[in-house]
Design a protein around this motif. Structure first.
Motif, PDB file in Angstrom:
ATOM      1  N   ALA A  17       0.837  -1.201   0.000  1.00 37.87           N
ATOM      2  CA  ALA A  17       0.000   0.000   0.000  1.00 37.87           C
ATOM      3  C   ALA A  17       0.868   1.245   0.000  1.00 37.87           C
ATOM      4  N   GLN A  19       1.094   4.987   1.792  1.00 39.20           N
ATOM      5  CA  GLN A  19       0.647   5.605   3.043  1.00 39.20           C
ATOM      6  C   GLN A  19       1.232   7.000   3.165  1.00 39.20           C
ATOM      7  N   VAL A  29      -9.092   5.147   3.902  1.00 36.27           N
ATOM      8  CA  VAL A  29      -8.614   4.061   3.051  1.00 36.27           C
ATOM      9  C   VAL A  29      -9.218   4.240   1.664  1.00 36.27           C
ATOM     10  N   LEU A  56      -4.349   5.710   3.353  1.00 39.18           N
ATOM     11  CA  LEU A  56      -3.777   4.413   2.985  1.00 39.18           C
ATOM     12  C   LEU A  56      -4.461   3.942   1.707  1.00 39.18           C
ATOM     13  N   VAL A  81     -10.035  -6.164   2.991  1.00 40.55           N
ATOM     14  CA  VAL A  81     -10.129  -4.759   3.391  1.00 40.55           C
ATOM     15  C   VAL A  81     -10.334  -4.639   4.895  1.00 40.55           C
ATOM     16  N   ILE A  85      -7.919  -2.837   7.598  1.00 40.59           N
ATOM     17  CA  ILE A  85      -8.379  -1.779   8.497  1.00 40.59           C
ATOM     18  C   ILE A  85      -8.049  -2.130   9.947  1.00 40.59           C
ATOM     19  N   TRP A  88      -4.319  -1.506  10.383  1.00 43.38           N
ATOM     20  CA  TRP A  88      -3.847  -0.140  10.190  1.00 43.38           C
ATOM     21  C   TRP A  88      -4.497   0.850  11.146  1.00 43.38           C
ATOM     22  N   VAL A  94     -12.850   4.036  10.021  1.00 44.47           N
ATOM     23  CA  VAL A  94     -12.170   4.772   8.961  1.00 44.47           C
ATOM     24  C   VAL A  94     -13.170   5.353   7.972  1.00 44.47           C
ATOM     25  N   LEU A  96     -13.920   5.336   4.134  1.00 44.62           N
ATOM     26  CA  LEU A  96     -13.603   4.396   3.058  1.00 44.62           C
ATOM     27  C   LEU A  96     -14.044   4.992   1.729  1.00 44.62           C
TER      28      LEU A  96
END
Length: 280
Positions: A17, A19, A29, A56, A81, A85, A88, A94, A96
């Motif tokens: 990924a 970041q 994300v 991210l 996913v 999450i 991270w 988060v 999305l």
């Protein structure tokens, strides 16, 4: 703005990924679609970061350098996913954002684990149940490639040395837009290492596992969600049916002028600004 290349060891393998952004900002994300990867969206990711996000953007399953092995059903893609999450952003929901296939995964994620998503944004793709309920002839003509991908040998065609077929889709879907040659070369490199895995997403659509996804997606969405469409999109048309009943939380839909299917790549500043204004 600089973005670093990071990795996460998840149940399905090592996922890669980009970041960057404010370490104390809103965790966001961003999921790419087909045929794309995070590097083409770096200007958009940077704009999100300027609006106070910690961003991210992973390479999804099937896209090198993340694992290219399947399966590619919704449950597996959404599971990736959610595992990401949890690694991270443990303990904090988060934002999305998903484009194309990333949008479809976003729709599935918000009904699978709404407690993990603070708010969501889908780019270019309508709610799948809305799309399937009343497909228009003009829309069916635009997604001819989905039928092509069911045929034996289509993986070879899409992964031919010069990837001319992929470039044709980009031109058709975002008319009037040309990807920077350096970014295009980088995308080609990653797609050559990935094919035919990205095409297997489409083949998985006709597998029995999709029945469970359809049942999940029929549930009302209880996460605030913004849908953005490009007015010049050559792939997906905005829905004309009223599907407000699918949303049990704040919801908005906007059609953005002068952009096509890859709207966040074509107009990164404008799309990030719209997302920030809606989220705040």
């Amino acid at each position: 703005m600089e973005f670093e290349h990071v990795t996460f060891d998840l149940p399905h393998g090592t996922f890669h990924a980009l970041q960057g952004g404010d370490p104390d900002g809103r965790p966001t994300v961003v999921l790419h679609g087909f045929p794309d990867h995070p590097l083409t969206a770096k200007p958009f990711l940077a704009e999100l970061a300027r609006h106070g996000r910690r961003v991210l953007a992973p390479w999804l399953r099937g896209y090198a350098p993340s694992p290219t092995a399947g399966p590619f059903d919704f449950a597996s893609l959404t599971g990736d996913v959610l595992a990401l999450i949890d690694r991270w952003s443990p303990g904090r929901a988060v934002e999305l954002i998903g484009h194309d296939w990333g949008a479809l995964i976003t729709y599935d994620t918000v009904v699978t684990a709404p407690e993990r998503i603070e708010r969501a944004v889908t780019l270019a793709v309508p709610h799948p149940i809305t799309f399937l309920s009343r497909p228009r002839l003009a829309q069916l003509r635009r997604i001819w490639y989905m039928g092509l991908f069911q045929l034996p040998g289509s993986g070879w065609m899409a992964s031919a040395r010069d990837l001319a077929f992929i470039d044709r889709l980009w031109r058709q879907w975002s008319p009037g837009f040309s990807l920077d040659p350096a970014l295009q070369a980088e995308l080609h490199e990653h797609l050559r290492a990935s094919m035919p895995a990205p095409i297997k997403y489409y083949r998985a659509m006709l597998r029995p596992g999709m029945i469970g996804a359809t049942r999940r997606l029929s549930q009302p969405i209880e996460v605030p969600l913004l849908q953005l469409y490009g007015a010049d999109d050559g792939c997906f048309l905005p829905p004309k049916v009223d599907d407000r009943h699918r949303f049990a939380a704040p919801h908005a839909m906007e059609i953005v002028p002068d952009v096509g299917h890859f709207l966040h790549i074509e107009a990164p500043e404008a799309i990030a600004k719209r997302i920030a204004a809606w989220a705040n």
